[in-house]
Design an enzyme around this catalytic site. Structure first.
Site, short mmCIF file in Angstrom:
data_model
loop_
_atom_site.label_atom_id
_atom_site.label_comp_id
_atom_site.label_asym_id
_atom_site.label_seq_id
_atom_site.Cartn_x
_atom_site.Cartn_y
_atom_site.Cartn_z
N ASP A 37 0.82 -1.14 -0.03
CA ASP A 37 0.02 0.17 0.10
C ASP A 37 0.87 1.37 -0.06
OD1 ASP A 37 -2.30 1.73 0.65
OD2 ASP A 37 -1.45 1.64 2.54
N ASP A 39 -0.21 5.30 0.83
CA ASP A 39 -0.26 6.31 1.88
C ASP A 39 -0.53 5.77 3.20
OD1 ASP A 39 -0.94 8.99 0.77
OD2 ASP A 39 -2.00 7.48 -0.44
N ASP A 219 -1.84 -0.17 5.83
CA ASP A 219 -2.20 0.35 7.17
C ASP A 219 -3.60 0.49 7.62
OD1 ASP A 219 -2.29 2.36 4.95
OD2 ASP A 219 -2.91 3.91 6.66
MG LIG Z 1 -2.94 3.34 3.22
#
Ligand SMILES: [Mg+2]
Length: 269
Positions: A37, A39, A219
């Site tokens: 991923d 961000d 995240d």
């Molecule tokens: Mg993310």
């Protein structure tokens, strides 16, 4: 120091997870799949989204990993591919699955844009036309698989007018099987629905031998779909400061533990 010593303090969340053993398999394997991923995982959140650059050290490590042809590295993000390229800021680039998997850019630069279900391209065109007729152009954004209205930095009265217009238009929308409405800090986005990061992981695993080590680092909630897809097949790594309920196998706190994990990936057998 061996990897098992150095990975001994990665926080293991599932009883059967063994990151030290996984990283030993990575070092022995002639092919590996590293799914990332962007961000919150490779880059910290910033108030200005177009300045969300990777944590210091990430570009160097990714470049080293990409230089080893045993590695297939794929960034999977909600951002458009065109947004990610300058943020990643490395050459060569990894493979990128952007716009939640609607767009692909292969590592060799081959690009494939969204293949929408019937009616969706027309729907976006119609929404874009409506938006331009009702909201100032500088508050609008058209992306490969979404249209968005932004009201950050706009005066109170105009902001309320814009917000009310977009909300009224989209709250009553009848095409919501094709679209998802997403509120973000400072705006509202109408996105093509139906693709998750889990679909991207399933597609990437499809042609892969079972012996190829695979990991996914993410995240937020959208990464849980990817963790699900990788269950029993690879290492699921939650990268964030605060632990939260998750299906991940391991929890890393960025940037130090993320850098350590990627460093282990680059080591040779
Ligand atoms: Mg993310």
């Amino acid at each position: 120091m061996s990897a098992s010593d150095e990975t001994g303090d990665f926080r293991v969340l599932q009883a059967n997870a063994d990151p030290g053993n996984f990283l030993r398999d990575v070092r022995r394997a002639d092919t590996r799949l590293l799914l990332l991923d962007y961000d919150g995982t490779l880059a910290p959140f910033t108030p200005e989204r177009d300045r969300a650059f990777p944590y210091p050290g990430v570009r160097e490590l990714l470049t080293r990993i990409l230089a080893d042809e045993r590695n297939r590295v794929v960034v999977i993000s909600g951002r458009a591919v065109a947004d990610l390229i300058p943020l990643l800021g490395i050459d060569p680039l990894p493979e990128i699955w952007g716009s939640h998997g609607w767009e692909h850019r292969m590592a060799d630069g081959t690009y494939r844009g969204p293949a929408f279900p019937d009616g969706l391209a027309e729907l976006f065109a119609a929404e874009w036309k409506w938006l331009q007729e009702h909201i100032p152009r500088q508050q609008l954004e058209r992306k490969p698989a979404s249209v968005a209205v932004h009201w950050r930095g706009v005066g109170d009265k105009e902001r309320e007018r814009i917000r009310a217009a977009a909300e009224k238009r989209w709250a009553a929308f009848e095409e919501m099987d094709l679209l998802d409405l997403h509120a973000f800090d400072g705006g509202l986005e109408l996105r093509a629905a139906g693709k998750t990061k889990g679909d991207a992981v399933h597609a990437l695993l499809h042609d892969l031998r079972d012996s190829v080590p695979a990991a996914y680092l993410g995240d937020d909630k959208t990464d849980e779909d990817a963790f699900s897809a990788l269950e029993g097949r690879g290492l699921r790594v939650l990268v964030r400061r605060e632990l939260r309920p998750t299906q991940a196998d391991v929890h890393l706190i960025p940037p130090e533990e993320l850098l350590r994990f990627l460093t282990h990936w680059t080591e040779s057998a």
